[in-house]
Write an enzyme that holds these catalytic residues in place. Structure first.
Site, PDB file in Angstrom:
ATOM      1  N   GLU A  52      47.770  67.022  21.599  1.00 16.56           N
ATOM      2  CA  GLU A  52      47.281  66.367  20.377  1.00 16.56           C
ATOM      3  C   GLU A  52      46.019  65.550  20.606  1.00 16.56           C
ATOM      4  OE1 GLU A  52      50.404  66.480  21.397  1.00 16.56           O
ATOM      5  OE2 GLU A  52      51.667  67.202  19.748  1.00 16.56           O
ATOM      6  N   PHE A 114      65.628  60.912  16.339  1.00 15.66           N
ATOM      7  CA  PHE A 114      64.936  61.784  17.282  1.00 15.66           C
ATOM      8  C   PHE A 114      63.454  61.919  16.889  1.00 15.66           C
ATOM      9  CE2 PHE A 114      63.615  66.129  18.584  1.00 15.66           C
ATOM     10  CZ  PHE A 114      63.547  65.854  19.944  1.00 15.66           C
ATOM     11  N   GLN A 115      62.605  61.695  17.837  1.00 12.73           N
ATOM     12  CA  GLN A 115      61.147  61.761  17.649  1.00 12.73           C
ATOM     13  C   GLN A 115      60.642  60.810  16.571  1.00 12.73           C
ATOM     14  OE1 GLN A 115      59.929  65.942  17.522  1.00 12.73           O
ATOM     15  NE2 GLN A 115      59.773  65.856  19.753  1.00 12.73           N
ATOM     16  N   LYS A 164      59.501  63.723   6.558  1.00 13.60           N
ATOM     17  CA  LYS A 164      59.785  65.139   6.345  1.00 13.60           C
ATOM     18  C   LYS A 164      60.390  65.416   4.970  1.00 13.60           C
ATOM     19  CE  LYS A 164      61.564  69.211   8.673  1.00 13.60           C
ATOM     20  NZ  LYS A 164      62.338  69.737   9.814  1.00 13.60           N
ATOM     21  N   MET A 482      31.087  57.397  38.833  1.00 17.11           N
ATOM     22  CA  MET A 482      30.756  56.093  38.253  1.00 17.11           C
ATOM     23  C   MET A 482      31.625  54.997  38.866  1.00 17.11           C
ATOM     24  SD  MET A 482      28.576  54.730  36.395  1.00 17.11           S
ATOM     25  CE  MET A 482      27.806  55.601  35.034  1.00 17.11           C
TER      26      MET A 482
HETATM   27  C1  LIG Z   1      40.637  58.008  30.249  1.00 12.60           C
HETATM   28  C2  LIG Z   1      39.807  57.234  31.211  1.00 12.60           C
HETATM   29  N1  LIG Z   1      40.327  56.755  32.355  1.00 12.60           N
HETATM   30  C3  LIG Z   1      39.570  56.068  33.230  1.00 12.60           C
HETATM   31  C4  LIG Z   1      38.243  55.832  32.969  1.00 12.60           C
HETATM   32  C5  LIG Z   1      37.388  55.028  33.949  1.00 12.60           C
HETATM   33  N2  LIG Z   1      36.301  55.892  34.471  1.00 12.60           N
HETATM   34  C6  LIG Z   1      35.044  55.844  33.995  1.00 12.60           C
HETATM   35  S1  LIG Z   1      34.032  56.948  34.695  1.00 12.60           S
HETATM   36  C7  LIG Z   1      35.253  57.488  35.739  1.00 12.60           C
HETATM   37  C8  LIG Z   1      34.993  58.579  36.723  1.00 12.60           C
HETATM   38  C9  LIG Z   1      34.591  59.854  36.115  1.00 12.60           C
HETATM   39  O1  LIG Z   1      34.495  60.810  37.119  1.00 12.60           O
HETATM   40  P1  LIG Z   1      33.841  62.226  36.855  1.00 12.60           P
HETATM   41  O2  LIG Z   1      34.416  62.818  35.628  1.00 12.60           O
HETATM   42  O3  LIG Z   1      33.923  63.056  38.082  1.00 12.60           O
HETATM   43  O4  LIG Z   1      32.338  61.856  36.509  1.00 12.60           O
HETATM   44  P2  LIG Z   1      31.161  61.336  37.484  1.00 12.60           P
HETATM   45  O5  LIG Z   1      31.069  59.859  37.286  1.00 12.60           O
HETATM   46  O6  LIG Z   1      31.505  61.710  38.871  1.00 12.60           O
HETATM   47  O7  LIG Z   1      29.961  62.035  36.977  1.00 12.60           O
HETATM   48  C10 LIG Z   1      36.425  56.786  35.496  1.00 12.60           C
HETATM   49  C11 LIG Z   1      37.681  56.978  36.247  1.00 12.60           C
HETATM   50  C12 LIG Z   1      37.735  56.325  31.744  1.00 12.60           C
HETATM   51  N3  LIG Z   1      36.470  56.127  31.381  1.00 12.60           N
HETATM   52  N4  LIG Z   1      38.515  57.046  30.911  1.00 12.60           N
END
Ligand SMILES: Cc1ncc(C[n+]2csc(CCOP(=O)(O)OP(=O)(O)O)c2C)c(N)n1
Ligand SMILES: [Mg+2]
Lengths: 585, 171
Positions: A52, A114-115, A164, A482
């Protein structure tokens, strides 16, 4: 007297009358009557996602690339809770969306059936508005009202929770035209006095700057067109937030590039030094302002926003104008044209000379490599090989997202889909699915990271099922890049849990889904591989193996001001970040 | 610039809202979600024909945050109108409290004497207890409760502030 319809029939009829062509959804017990009606008609196509969350991001991509409302249909309980991330994402980025959730039968609500989940309770803070339908006779009105709320004013997601039993009950249908809301009437036209004051500031400016945001895109194509006219007429420099990319053509010389944490040197310094800031449809987000105390300290600020609560929220402004961007720009342009006094030409010349000096710093330059593909180079080549075409870009979240914003260039609005406010990894693939559903013939590319794509990879199956030829272009640096960059900067290079261990073989993964896998490992094979990707008539995962430890520059470290930016040739991330800065995200 | 040195003041804000399910949750969620204070909050239906309720909120914040609170409240779909009664009008405010005091001898006499001075009414009495009903502005009620503490204060129930603008205009 109109005949009575079941609640489920009312849902389909209302959606049709709202001009809905596509629904992104996933079935379950509490929405089966609606799915039964979907089965028995052909006007609305249902796209079956694999999770979803995917439905919500697909609806976002669909909405942002068309200007229409995205529509989602999910079941009660886990269906609804899985949609929460995408609802929050749409709220943060002001994306119009209507999400219909099934609910357990009215007499079971509150019994831990449920749900059962308290969907209106859970989604209250992550929607613009939500409804629990208590009577089938309210259903049509609520659906029409929901579309109105979602798409007007500052757009956002609206949830309609339908028990529902109500889907089975017989009730009266009403048409959209008959529904008018008592209280909800957003202001569209800006206050003329304020607009005149804004023009006074604009004509007297010596170091002006347009700072534009996602509001320009949300306002529609006319807003971008008026913005272009106004910017050309004034000769002022313009920058934009991540969400506003494309509202002004990047090929134009007045364009300074994106501003903010990973914005260009010239855009951020112009922001810091400007004397009149013209904020059109942006919201002074912390990614933009950096340290508030040092934000554009010598500027008078004009702020145009359709949401009154955005004005004076983070930054106090001198002239606040509540209204729709296109309407306000139209009035502003007219007033500006009617004035005999124009901005001081000599001052403008000096301002541009200063800006050219910053530009000459070439802040996006990077050191190319013979052996390994630099991620910046990969995006540059992707841009060169797709530019001028009918292309849409989505992204995940991380360094690749910032490189995409910096090195891919946009000339038109609605071509760039990214998760800005919430920063949701896993946005890009489902968003690309939604974009491709809306634009079946266009080239849709998700510029991705190897970590992010694994959050919603299952939507590749959706793309295969509906023959949506999306391209997932992974900048594979084997790191949550990042996170690794921040750890290098702020945590002594202790790379706690940021290495992408046990990665799948993305080429084989693509094949397992019935898609095409392509890999590029060296700069000299990159172009051919990209061309092959573009020529492939079906979904592709492109595994672009890039330099592992590249950092994303320029960067304003958290807690710093715009003129304290780090550049690539500053040799690494050797800076002191204050404790207050470290505590910021 | 940011509001480092803005003064913090108490404001009474009135909102007319559709009396529909969840509207109070929206308002309270807004305050808790955005970290605004609620010193007191009252709500009741005030217009039966149009199903409208009036919510009165007393809150303490800087002028910038007060403006935010108003704008954020106004943004809620079922909200008709929001007025900062403290800034935009000259208003009257009242609160009602029920105050239970127990004691014997001098303390009991003193409590009764005080209640008369504050125009509180005795609405329940036993040989060792009183329940007083007192109406007034918040400061008056605070003062009365403070005086009851040494005289055997047991329990307080307060309605929170109801407020309305002076003069002929309606909200
Ligand atoms: C759902 C979610 N969880 C954690 C984060 C924190 N976060 C920001 S960037 C990142 C790393 C992303 O890694 P990648 O997709 O390999 O991209 P890169 O920075 O290596 O280009 C994380 C864990 C986030 N933005 N979103
Ligand atoms: Mg990565």
């Amino acid at each position: 007297m109109s005949e009575k319809l079941t609640g489920a029939q009312i849902v389909l009829k209302a959606l049709k009358d709202q001009g809905v062509g596509h629904i992104f959804g996933y079935p379950g017990g509490a929405v089966l009557p609606i799915y039964d009606e979907i089965f028995q008609q052909e006007d609305i196509e249902h796209i079956l996602v694999r999770h979803e969350q995917g439905a919500t991001h697909a609806a976002e991509g669909y909405a942002r690339s068309t200007g229409k409302c995205g529509v989602v249909l999910v079941t009660s309980g886990p269906g609804a809770t899985n949609a929460v991330t995408g609802l929050t994402d749409a709220l943060m980025d002001s994306i119009p969306m209507v999400c219909i959730t099934g609910q357990v039968a009215t007499h079971l609500i509150g019994n831990d059936a449920f749900q059962e989940a308290d969907t209106v309770g859970i989604t209250r803070p992550c929607t613009k508005h939500n409804y629990l339908v208590k009577s089938v006779d309210d259903l049509a009105r609520i659906i029409h009202e929901a579309f109105h709320v979602a798409t007007s004013g500052r757009p956002g997601p609206v949830v309609i929770d339908i028990p529902k039993d109500i889907q089975f009950n017989l009730g009266k249908y009403v048409k959209p035209e008959t529904v008018r809301h008592k209280t909800y009437q957003p202001q569209i036209k800006g206050d003329m006095e304020a607009i005149k004051q804004a023009v006074d500031l604009i004509t007297s400016a010596k170091k002006p700057l347009f700072y534009t945001g996602g509001g320009v895109i949300n306002s529609g194509p006319k807003a971008s067109q008026l913005l272009r006219e106004f910017v050309k007429l004034t000769g002022f420099p313009i920058t934009s937030t991540l969400m506003g990319l494309g509202s002004f053509p990047s090929a134009d010389n007045q364009w300074l590039g994106m501003l903010g944490m990973h914005g260009t040197y010239e855009a951020n310094l112009a922001m810091h030094d400007c004397d009149v800031m013209i904020n059109i449809g942006a919201r002074f987000d912390d990614r933009i302002t950096g340290l508030l105390e040092k934000f554009a300290p010598n500027s008078k600020k004009i702020h145009v926003d359709i949401d009154p609560s955005s004005i004076n929220k983070n930054v106090m402004v001198d002239v606040g104008i509540v209204g729709d961007v296109a309407h306000v720009l139209e009035d502003m342009l007219r007033v500006y044209k009617s004035r005999s006094s124009k901005p001081d030409a000599a001052a403008m010349k000096a301002w541009w000379a200063e800006i050219e000096g910053w530009r000459a710093r070439k802040c996006l330059a990077y050191t190319p490599d013979k052996k390994s593909i630099k991620p910046q180079y990969a995006v540059e080549r992707l841009y060169e090989l797709t530019k001028g075409g009918d292309t849409y870009i989505t992204t995940e979240v991380g360094q690749h997202q910032m490189w995409a914003a910096q090195y891919y260039r946009f000339e038109d609005p609605n071509r760039w889909m990214t998760s800005g406010g919430l920063g949701t990894m896993g946005y890009g693939i489902p968003a690309a699915v939604g974009v491709q559903v809306a634009h079946p013939k266009s080239l849709v590319i998700d510029i991705a990271g190897e970590a992010s794509v694994q959050m919603t990879m299952q939507e590749l199956s959706t793309a295969v099922q509906y023959r949506l030829p999306i391209k997932i272009f992974i900048l594979n640096n084997e790191y949550m890049g990042m996170v690794r960059q921040w750890q290098e900067l702020l945590h002594g290079g202790r790379y706690s849990s940021s290495y992408s261990e046990a990665l799948p073989d993305f080429v084989k993964l693509a094949e397992a889904y019935g898609a095409t896998g392509i890999r590029a490992e060296t700069p000299d094979e990159l172009d051919d591989a990209i061309k092959k990707m573009i020529a492939t008539d079906g979904p592709v995962i492109f595994d672009c193996i890039v330099t592992k430890d590249e950092n994303c520059f320029p960067m304003i470290p958290s807690g710093a001001a715009h003129n304290e930016m780090l550049l690539a040739d500053d040799q690494g991330l050797d800076v002191e970040v204050s404790d207050a800065g470290k505590a910021m995200v | 610039m940011m509001s480092e040195e803005q003064p913090i003041n108490t404001h009474t804000i009135a909102a007319l809202v559709d009396n529909e399910a969840g509207v109070l949750a929206r308002v309270i969620g807004l305050f808790s979600g955005r970290g605004y204070n609620i010193d007191s909050l009252t709500v009741a239906e005030v217009n039966e024909d149009e199903h409208m309720s009036r919510i009165t909120i007393v809150t303490t914040a800087t002028p910038q945050v007060i403006n935010q609170i108003k704008a954020q409240l106004q943004r809620l779909v079922p909200v008709h109108r929001v007025v900062d009664l403290t800034v935009e009008t000259d208003s009257v405010e009242r609160e009602l409290a029920l105050v239970k005091v127990t004691g014997k001898g001098n303390d009991r006499v003193e409590a009764l004497r005080m209640s008369e001075a504050f125009r509180a009414r005795v609405i329940d009495a036993t040989p060792e207890s009183f329940v007083f009903e007192i109406t007034g502005n918040t400061a008056k009620i605070d003062a009365f409760i403070g005086l009851m503490v040494p005289l055997g204060l047991q329990e307080v129930s307060r309605t929170g502030v109801a407020a309305i603008a002076r003069g002929p205009e309606r909200m």
